[in-house]
Design a protein around this motif. Sequence first.
Motif, PDB file in Angstrom:
ATOM      1  N   ASP A   7       0.867  -1.161   0.000  1.00  0.00           N
ATOM      2  CA  ASP A   7       0.000   0.000   0.000  1.00  0.00           C
ATOM      3  C   ASP A   7       0.911   1.219   0.000  1.00  0.00           C
ATOM      4  OD1 ASP A   7      -2.264   1.566   0.146  1.00  0.00           O
ATOM      5  OD2 ASP A   7      -2.366   1.467   2.327  1.00  0.00           O
ATOM      6  N   VAL A   8       0.464   2.291  -0.631  1.00  0.00           N
ATOM      7  CA  VAL A   8       1.264   3.506  -0.672  1.00  0.00           C
ATOM      8  C   VAL A   8       0.525   4.629   0.032  1.00  0.00           C
ATOM      9  CG1 VAL A   8       2.511   2.890  -2.767  1.00  0.00           C
ATOM     10  CG2 VAL A   8       0.336   4.074  -2.946  1.00  0.00           C
ATOM     11  N   GLY A  28       1.772   1.484  -7.043  1.00  0.00           N
ATOM     12  CA  GLY A  28       3.057   2.152  -6.876  1.00  0.00           C
ATOM     13  C   GLY A  28       3.477   2.900  -8.133  1.00  0.00           C
ATOM     14  N   GLN A  29       3.296   2.297  -9.293  1.00  0.00           N
ATOM     15  CA  GLN A  29       3.634   2.944 -10.555  1.00  0.00           C
ATOM     16  C   GLN A  29       2.748   4.171 -10.787  1.00  0.00           C
ATOM     17  OE1 GLN A  29       3.069  -0.452 -13.074  1.00  0.00           O
ATOM     18  NE2 GLN A  29       5.236  -0.971 -13.079  1.00  0.00           N
ATOM     19  N   GLN A  30       1.468   4.057 -10.466  1.00  0.00           N
ATOM     20  CA  GLN A  30       0.569   5.200 -10.607  1.00  0.00           C
ATOM     21  C   GLN A  30       1.013   6.340  -9.700  1.00  0.00           C
ATOM     22  OE1 GLN A  30      -3.232   3.470  -9.714  1.00  0.00           O
ATOM     23  NE2 GLN A  30      -3.568   2.800 -11.820  1.00  0.00           N
ATOM     24  N   ARG A  31       1.387   6.006  -8.467  1.00  0.00           N
ATOM     25  CA  ARG A  31       1.816   7.029  -7.528  1.00  0.00           C
ATOM     26  C   ARG A  31       3.094   7.706  -8.012  1.00  0.00           C
ATOM     27  NH1 ARG A  31      -0.444   7.943  -2.695  1.00  0.00           N
ATOM     28  NH2 ARG A  31      -2.136   7.373  -4.092  1.00  0.00           N
ATOM     29  N   SER A  40       7.298  12.891  -2.115  1.00  0.00           N
ATOM     30  CA  SER A  40       7.600  11.527  -1.676  1.00  0.00           C
ATOM     31  C   SER A  40       6.333  10.846  -1.194  1.00  0.00           C
ATOM     32  CB  SER A  40       8.642  11.543  -0.552  1.00  0.00           C
ATOM     33  OG  SER A  40       8.086  12.090   0.627  1.00  0.00           O
ATOM     34  N   PHE A  41       6.418   9.528  -1.062  1.00  0.00           N
ATOM     35  CA  PHE A  41       5.337   8.747  -0.478  1.00  0.00           C
ATOM     36  C   PHE A  41       5.933   7.567   0.266  1.00  0.00           C
ATOM     37  CE2 PHE A  41       5.894   6.799  -4.638  1.00  0.00           C
ATOM     38  CZ  PHE A  41       5.793   5.439  -4.388  1.00  0.00           C
ATOM     39  N   VAL A  42       5.124   6.955   1.128  1.00  0.00           N
ATOM     40  CA  VAL A  42       5.562   5.801   1.899  1.00  0.00           C
ATOM     41  C   VAL A  42       4.986   4.543   1.260  1.00  0.00           C
ATOM     42  CG1 VAL A  42       5.410   4.626   4.127  1.00  0.00           C
ATOM     43  CG2 VAL A  42       5.780   7.081   4.040  1.00  0.00           C
ATOM     44  N   ILE A  93       9.831   6.831  -0.646  1.00  0.00           N
ATOM     45  CA  ILE A  93      10.313   6.985  -2.016  1.00  0.00           C
ATOM     46  C   ILE A  93      10.158   8.445  -2.430  1.00  0.00           C
ATOM     47  CG2 ILE A  93       9.971   6.287  -4.414  1.00  0.00           C
ATOM     48  CD1 ILE A  93       8.946   3.596  -3.308  1.00  0.00           C
ATOM     49  N   TRP A  94      11.249   9.028  -2.969  1.00  0.00           N
ATOM     50  CA  TRP A  94      11.251  10.424  -3.418  1.00  0.00           C
ATOM     51  C   TRP A  94      11.475  10.485  -4.912  1.00  0.00           C
ATOM     52  CZ3 TRP A  94      13.777   9.080   1.085  1.00  0.00           C
ATOM     53  CH2 TRP A  94      13.468   9.805   2.231  1.00  0.00           C
ATOM     54  N   ARG A  95      10.863  11.478  -5.546  1.00  0.00           N
ATOM     55  CA  ARG A  95      11.176  11.800  -6.941  1.00  0.00           C
ATOM     56  C   ARG A  95      12.190  12.936  -6.921  1.00  0.00           C
ATOM     57  NH1 ARG A  95       8.034  12.835 -12.417  1.00  0.00           N
ATOM     58  NH2 ARG A  95       9.524  14.295 -13.300  1.00  0.00           N
ATOM     59  N   LEU A  96      13.329  12.714  -7.584  1.00  0.00           N
ATOM     60  CA  LEU A  96      14.383  13.717  -7.609  1.00  0.00           C
ATOM     61  C   LEU A  96      14.376  14.564  -8.873  1.00  0.00           C
ATOM     62  CD1 LEU A  96      17.449  11.831  -6.143  1.00  0.00           C
ATOM     63  CD2 LEU A  96      15.789  13.277  -4.976  1.00  0.00           C
ATOM     64  N   GLY A  97      13.751  14.088  -9.907  1.00  0.00           N
ATOM     65  CA  GLY A  97      13.736  14.814 -11.172  1.00  0.00           C
ATOM     66  C   GLY A  97      13.737  13.840 -12.330  1.00  0.00           C
TER      67      GLY A  97
END
Length: 99
Positions: A7-8, A28-31, A40-42, A93-97
Amino acid sequence: MDTKLYDVGHIKSRVHLPQGMDTALTSGQQRVLELEDGDSFVLHTIWIAEDNGVIAKGLSQNASHIAARLARWARGRQVRLVYRMIDNDTARIWRLGTV
């Protein structure tokens, strides 16, 4: 075959998913596609029962395997992710760019 579901958690901002996706995406891919740089998300794995018993630990994947898989998937879509483990069942999980 995965023996754990996951779960996210929520993210702070939302971006609409692109229309016309050919294949179904995991949650997870959608998020990941909804994230903007710095968001970010957990990700939290969930144990599931099979035949009224708990699945053996050796047959399951912990959050690091799932997070690493998401990072590889995102790299193919020109998105750079990093993750930090909170425990065996939880990762942020973080998106950095972009790559």
